[in-house]
Motif scaffolding. Structure first.
Motif, mmCIF file in Angstrom:
data_model
loop_
_atom_site.group_PDB
_atom_site.id
_atom_site.type_symbol
_atom_site.label_atom_id
_atom_site.label_comp_id
_atom_site.label_asym_id
_atom_site.label_seq_id
_atom_site.Cartn_x
_atom_site.Cartn_y
_atom_site.Cartn_z
ATOM 1 N N MET A 173 10.648 -20.410 -2.064
ATOM 2 C CA MET A 173 11.753 -19.643 -2.661
ATOM 3 C C MET A 173 13.049 -20.440 -2.654
ATOM 4 N N LEU A 174 13.278 -21.193 -1.577
ATOM 5 C CA LEU A 174 14.489 -22.011 -1.506
ATOM 6 C C LEU A 174 14.500 -23.069 -2.595
ATOM 7 N N ARG A 175 13.326 -23.564 -2.966
ATOM 8 C CA ARG A 175 13.235 -24.551 -4.045
ATOM 9 C C ARG A 175 13.570 -23.942 -5.404
ATOM 10 N N LEU A 176 13.261 -22.625 -5.546
ATOM 11 C CA LEU A 176 13.475 -21.966 -6.839
ATOM 12 C C LEU A 176 14.904 -21.463 -7.005
ATOM 13 N N ASN A 177 15.441 -20.752 -5.972
ATOM 14 C CA ASN A 177 16.783 -20.189 -6.090
ATOM 15 C C ASN A 177 17.311 -19.850 -4.697
ATOM 16 N N ILE A 178 18.321 -20.577 -4.251
ATOM 17 C CA ILE A 178 18.842 -20.395 -2.890
ATOM 18 C C ILE A 178 19.527 -19.040 -2.730
ATOM 19 N N GLY A 179 20.290 -18.599 -3.723
ATOM 20 C CA GLY A 179 21.049 -17.349 -3.622
ATOM 21 C C GLY A 179 20.154 -16.141 -3.456
ATOM 22 N N ILE A 180 19.123 -16.026 -4.327
ATOM 23 C CA ILE A 180 18.222 -14.875 -4.227
ATOM 24 C C ILE A 180 17.420 -14.939 -2.924
ATOM 25 N N THR A 181 17.093 -16.155 -2.488
ATOM 26 C CA THR A 181 16.344 -16.311 -1.223
ATOM 27 C C THR A 181 17.155 -15.766 -0.055
ATOM 28 N N LEU A 182 18.447 -16.058 -0.007
ATOM 29 C CA LEU A 182 19.303 -15.547 1.071
ATOM 30 C C LEU A 182 19.358 -14.018 1.040
ATOM 31 N N PHE A 183 19.398 -13.446 -0.168
ATOM 32 C CA PHE A 183 19.397 -11.986 -0.316
ATOM 33 C C PHE A 183 18.119 -11.391 0.313
ATOM 34 N N VAL A 184 16.974 -12.035 0.028
ATOM 35 C CA VAL A 184 15.685 -11.567 0.572
ATOM 36 C C VAL A 184 15.666 -11.708 2.090
ATOM 37 N N VAL A 185 16.108 -12.872 2.576
ATOM 38 C CA VAL A 185 16.050 -13.161 4.015
ATOM 39 C C VAL A 185 16.926 -12.209 4.813
ATOM 40 N N LEU A 186 18.069 -11.848 4.280
ATOM 41 C CA LEU A 186 18.985 -10.972 5.013
ATOM 42 C C LEU A 186 18.465 -9.535 5.115
ATOM 43 N N LEU A 187 17.763 -9.059 4.081
ATOM 44 C CA LEU A 187 17.310 -7.666 4.079
ATOM 45 C C LEU A 187 15.957 -7.450 4.774
ATOM 46 N N THR A 188 15.064 -8.418 4.635
ATOM 47 C CA THR A 188 13.690 -8.202 5.122
ATOM 48 C C THR A 188 13.582 -7.967 6.632
ATOM 49 N N PRO A 189 14.307 -8.708 7.503
ATOM 50 C CA PRO A 189 14.139 -8.483 8.957
ATOM 51 C C PRO A 189 14.434 -7.068 9.418
ATOM 52 N N ILE A 190 15.124 -6.279 8.574
ATOM 53 C CA ILE A 190 15.384 -4.882 8.961
ATOM 54 C C ILE A 190 14.069 -4.172 9.265
ATOM 55 N N SER A 191 13.029 -4.521 8.490
ATOM 56 C CA SER A 191 11.729 -3.873 8.704
ATOM 57 C C SER A 191 11.176 -4.194 10.086
ATOM 58 N N LEU A 192 11.445 -5.409 10.574
ATOM 59 C CA LEU A 192 10.979 -5.773 11.921
ATOM 60 C C LEU A 192 11.704 -4.976 12.998
ATOM 61 N N PHE A 193 13.007 -4.768 12.804
ATOM 62 C CA PHE A 193 13.760 -3.984 13.769
ATOM 63 C C PHE A 193 13.241 -2.540 13.824
ATOM 64 N N VAL A 194 12.936 -2.004 12.651
ATOM 65 C CA VAL A 194 12.383 -0.642 12.586
ATOM 66 C C VAL A 194 11.048 -0.576 13.306
ATOM 67 N N ALA A 195 10.174 -1.570 13.014
ATOM 68 C CA ALA A 195 8.848 -1.608 13.630
ATOM 69 C C ALA A 195 8.955 -1.736 15.142
ATOM 70 N N ASN A 196 9.847 -2.592 15.613
ATOM 71 C CA ASN A 196 10.016 -2.805 17.047
ATOM 72 C C ASN A 196 10.563 -1.557 17.732
ATOM 73 N N PHE A 197 11.490 -0.868 17.057
ATOM 74 C CA PHE A 197 12.074 0.354 17.610
ATOM 75 C C PHE A 197 10.996 1.418 17.844
ATOM 76 N N ILE A 198 10.115 1.567 16.851
ATOM 77 C CA ILE A 198 9.051 2.576 16.966
ATOM 78 C C ILE A 198 7.999 2.140 17.984
ATOM 79 N N ALA A 199 7.670 0.827 17.990
ATOM 80 C CA ALA A 199 6.604 0.318 18.860
ATOM 81 C C ALA A 199 6.909 0.553 20.334
#
Length: 619
Positions: free
Chosen positions: A196-222
Motif C-alpha cells: 500500500m505504501l508503494r501505491l499511495n502513502i496518504g491513503i495508507t496512513l488513513f488506513v493505518v490510523l483507523l484499523t488498530p481501533i479494532s484491536l483495542f475493541v477486541a482487547n477490551f472485550i477479551a
C-alpha cells in the motif's frame, strides 16, 4: 491385592518418576504452606508462558510453518498487482489479450503454489498442535501416577478426567486456530502495508490510523471474557464429576429412590453451565461484529479517497482496484485475530486448569540413598507416630507398636477411629506427620516404595479389578506366574468353581469394575492374587466382608495356612474372625486404648469387652 510388579516395569517407572519430579521438587519447596484443598490459580500471562514452553520443543516445525506463511502471504499479495495490471490493460486503450492471457497464467501459477504452501503449513500446524497436546496429556497422566493419594482422595475423579479430556481438547482447538491464523495474519498486515505504501502513502496512513481501533475493541472485550471462560471450564468439570459419580453409583441411586434428587442436582449444574457459557459466548461474539464495523468504515473511506485520486489522475483504476484489495486484506487479519483472541481466551482458561494439575506437589520421591528391602521377615515398629488427614483435626497420636515376625495383629474399633489409616501409613500411601515407622529396622522413608510395597500383600474391603481376563487380573500380583499356579491359587481361595462356570473360564474378559461378577466373586479374585504371590507381610482389611458365611469358613482356613510364619495385620469389625490373633489392638479416636489377646482383653472388662458383648449379646 499384591502390589508386586515385574522388575522391568518397576525400573521404567522409577526412571520416569525421577525425570518428571526432579524439576518439580524445587517448585514444591517454594509453595506456600496452605490448606491442601486450596489451589493456586494460574493467571492468563502465566498460562501463555507455560504453553510457549511446550511449543518451543517443536521450533523447527514452527520455523518452516513461518517461512511457508511468508511465502503464502507474499504470493497472495502479489496477485492484486497482476489483477490491477490486467484492469489497466482493459480500461486504458485497446484490450491487449496476449498480455492479459500472460497475466492470468501467472496468477493461476501463483494461486497453485500458494495452495500447496498453505496445505503444507496446515500439516505442520496440526503436527505441532497435537504433539503439544500429546505431551500435555502424557505428562498429566504421568503426574497422576506420582501425585500423593491425599490429592486423589480430595479431588473428584470426574474433575481430573474433565481437565485431561475436555479442557485439553478445547485447548487444542484454540491453539490450532492460533497457529493457522495468527501467523498468516501478522505476515499479511506487514505485507499489505508494504504494497500500500508503494501505491499511495496518504491513503495508507488513513488506513493505518483507523484499523488498530479494532484491536483495542477486541482487547477490551477479551479481558472481560477470560474470567467467564474460566467459570465455564470449572462448571464443565463439576458436571463431568457429577455424571461420573452417578454412572458409577446408579444402583445406589435407584435403591434409595434418589432419581429426582439427582436430576435436580444435574439441572442446577447444567443451568449454571448454560449461564456461564451464554455469557462467555455472548461477550466474545461482540468482538467480531465490532471489528468488522470498523473495517467496513475503513474500506469505505479507502474507496472514497481512492476515487478522488483516480479523478485527479494521481492513481489508475487498476491501482485503486489493487489498493481496495490490499485494504480488505489488511483489515481481514484484524477480524481473524479478534476471532482467534476469543478462542484463545477459552483455550488459555482451559490450559490454566491443566497446568494447575501439572503443578500440584508430587509424592515425595525416594531418596538417593534409599535401600531396597530384601529378605523381609516381618519386623514392624511404630515409634510415637502422629498423623491426621486434616491438620486442624487430630486423628492418630503417639502410636507405638512393636511387631515380631509371624505375629497376627488384629486392629478393631468403631468406624473412623483410624484402623485403615494405620494400613495407609504402613504402605506409605500417606507420610506420617511425626515419628517413624520401621520395617526390618529401617525407617520406611529410607526404603524404596516399590520394595516396601512388594513386601505386603493386601486384600481390602473395596475390590479393584482391571479390564481384561480373569487370568490377567489374578496374575497382577505375580506377572510371571504360570496358568497352573494361577489355577492352584484360585482353588485355595475357593474361586475356581465359579470361574469354571464363566463363559470362557479363566479367559473370560471382564470390565474394569468386574462387570457381571458379584461383589463376593470380585473379592475372591483379589484373595486369589494374594494366594498366588505369597508375600512376607499380609494386610487383610475386612477381606471377607462380601463373602457368604460358608465360603468364609473355608477361606479363613486357607488364610490360616497362608499366615503361618508371616506377619499379618487384620482389620475387622466382626470380632469372631480375630479371636485367635496374637495381639488385638483396640483403637478409639486414633489412639490404642487397649491391647492384648482375646482372653486378656475380655478379662480387663474394658472397651473391647463392650464391643464383643454388643456383637454377641444373645450368646
Amino acid at each position: 491385592m499384591n502390589v508386586k510388579k515385574n522388575r522391568k516395569a518397576t525400573d521404567s517407572m522409577e526412571k520416569k518418576r525421577t525425570r518428571k519430579t526432579s524439576d518439580l521438587m524445587e517448585t514444591n519447596k517454594t509453595r506456600k504452606a496452605t490448606d491442601p484443598m486450596e489451589k493456586k490459580k494460574t493467571t492468563q500471562k502465566q498460562a501463555i508462558r507455560k504453553v510457549l514452553r511446550y511449543v518451543k520443543r517443536y521450533w523447527i516445525f514452527l520455523l518452516i510453518s513461518l517461512i511457508l506463511a511468508l511465502i503464502t502471504v507474499a504470493l497472495t499479495l502479489y496477485v492484486p498487482i497482476e489483477i490491477g495490471k490486467a484492469i489497466d490493460e482493459i480500461v486504458y486503450g485497446s484490450v491487449n489479450f496476449p498480455v492479459i492471457r500472460d497475466i492470468l497464467l501467472r496468477v493461476a501459477i501463483i494461486v497453485g503454489v500458494t495452495a500447496v504452501a498453505q496445505w503444507f503449513m496446515s500439516i505442520l500446524n496440526n503436527k505441532v498442535t497435537y504433539e503439544v497436546v500429546r505431551d500435555i496429556r502424557e505428562e498429566a497422566f504421568e503426574k497422576i501416577e506420582v501425585l500423593p493419594l491425599k490429592y486423589l482422595d480430595s479431588h473428584p475423579s470426574g474433575e481430573i478426567v474433565s481437565r485431561m479430556i475436555a479442557d485439553v481438547e478445547q485447548f487444542a482447538d484454540g491453539l490450532l486456530m492460533g497457529f493457522t491464523q495468527v501467523f498468516t495474519g501478522i505476515m499479511t498486515i506487514i505485507g499489505t502495508l508494504f504494497f500500500m505504501l508503494r501505491l499511495n502513502i496518504g491513503i495508507t496512513l488513513f488506513v493505518v490510523l483507523l484499523t488498530p481501533i479494532s484491536l483495542f475493541v477486541a482487547n477490551f472485550i477479551a479481558k472481560r471474557t477470560y474470567a467467564m471462560f474460566q467459570a465455564q471450564s470449572r462448571t464443565r468439570g463439576e458436571q463431568t464429576t457429577l455424571i461420573d459419580e452417578m454412572l458409577g453409583n446408579e444402583k445406589v441411586v435407584k435403591a434409595y429412590n434418589q432419581e429426582e434428587e439427582v436430576i435436580k442436582r444435574f439441572d442446577e449444574v447444567n443451568e449454571r453451565l448454560e449461564k456461564y457459557s451464554l455469557r462467555a459466548i455472548f461477550y466474545s461474539s461482540i468482538t467480531n461484529p465490532a471489528t468488522r464495523f470498523i473495517n467496513a468504515v475503513v474500506y469505505a473511506g479507502v474507496g472514497l479517497t481512492g476515487a478522488f485520486a483516480v479523478i485527479r489522475g494521481t492513481m489508475t483504476v487498476g491501482a485503486l482496484s489493487s489498493f481496495l484489495s490490499y485494504s480488505n486484506q489488511y483489515t481481514k487479519p484484524f477480524n481473524e485475530i479478534s476471532g482467534v483472541i476469543t478462542e484463545l481466551q477459552n483455550a488459555i482458561a482451559c490450559a490454566a486448569r491443566i497446568f494447575e494439575l501439572l503443578e500440584e506437589p508430587v509424592e515425595i520421591p525416594d531418596s538417593k540413598n534409599a535401600v531396597i528391602l530384601t529378605d523381609v521377615k516381618g519386623n514392624v515398629v511404630c515409634n510415637e507416630v502422629n498423623f491426621s488427614y486434616d491438620k486442624s483435626k487430630k486423628l492418630i497420636e503417639n502410636l507405638n507398636l512393636k511387631i515380631h515376625p509371624g505375629q497376627k495383629i488384629a486392629i478393631v474399633g468403631p468406624t473412623g477411629c483410624g484402623k485403615t489409616t494405620i494400613i495407609n501409613l504402613l504402605m506409605r500411601f500417606y507420610e506420617v506427620d511425626h515419628g517413624a515407622i520401621l520395617v526390618e529396622g529401617e525407617e520406611i522413608r529410607n526404603i524404596t516404595r516399590n520394595s516396601l510395597r512388594e513386601s505386603y500383600g493386601m486384600v481390602l474391603q473395596d475390590t479393584w479389578l482391571k479390564a481384561g481376563t480373569i487370568l490377567e487380573n489374578i496374575k497382577m500380583g505375580k506377572e510371571d506366574a504360570t496358568r497352573e499356579e494361577v489355577i492352584s491359587a484360585a482353588k485355595e481361595a475357593h474361586a475356581h468353581s465359579f470361574i469354571k462356570r464363566l463363559p470362557k473360564g479363566y479367559d473370560t474378559v471382564i470390565g474394569e469394575d468386574g462387570g457381571m461378577l458379584s461383589q463376593g466373586q470380585k473379592q475372591l479374585l483379589c484373595i486369589s492374587r494374594v494366594m498366588l504371590s505369597v508375600p512376607p507381610i499380609l494386610i487383610l482389611d475386612e477381606a471377607t466382608s462380601s463373602i457368604d458365611t460358608r465360603t468364609e469358613v473355608k477361606i479363613q482356613s486357607a488364610f490360616q495356612k497362608l499366615m503361618q510364619g508371616r506377619t499379618t495385620f487384620i482389620v475387622a469389625h466382626r470380632l469372631s474372625t480375630i479371636q485367635n490373633a496374637d495381639v488385638i489392638l483396640v483403637m478409639k479416636n486414633g489412639n490404642i486404648i487397649e491391647q492384648g489377646s482375646h482372653e486378656e482383653l475380655l478379662a480387663k472388662k474394658g472397651f473391647y469387652k463392650e464391643l464383643y458383648e454388643s456383637q454377641f449379646a444373645a450368646s
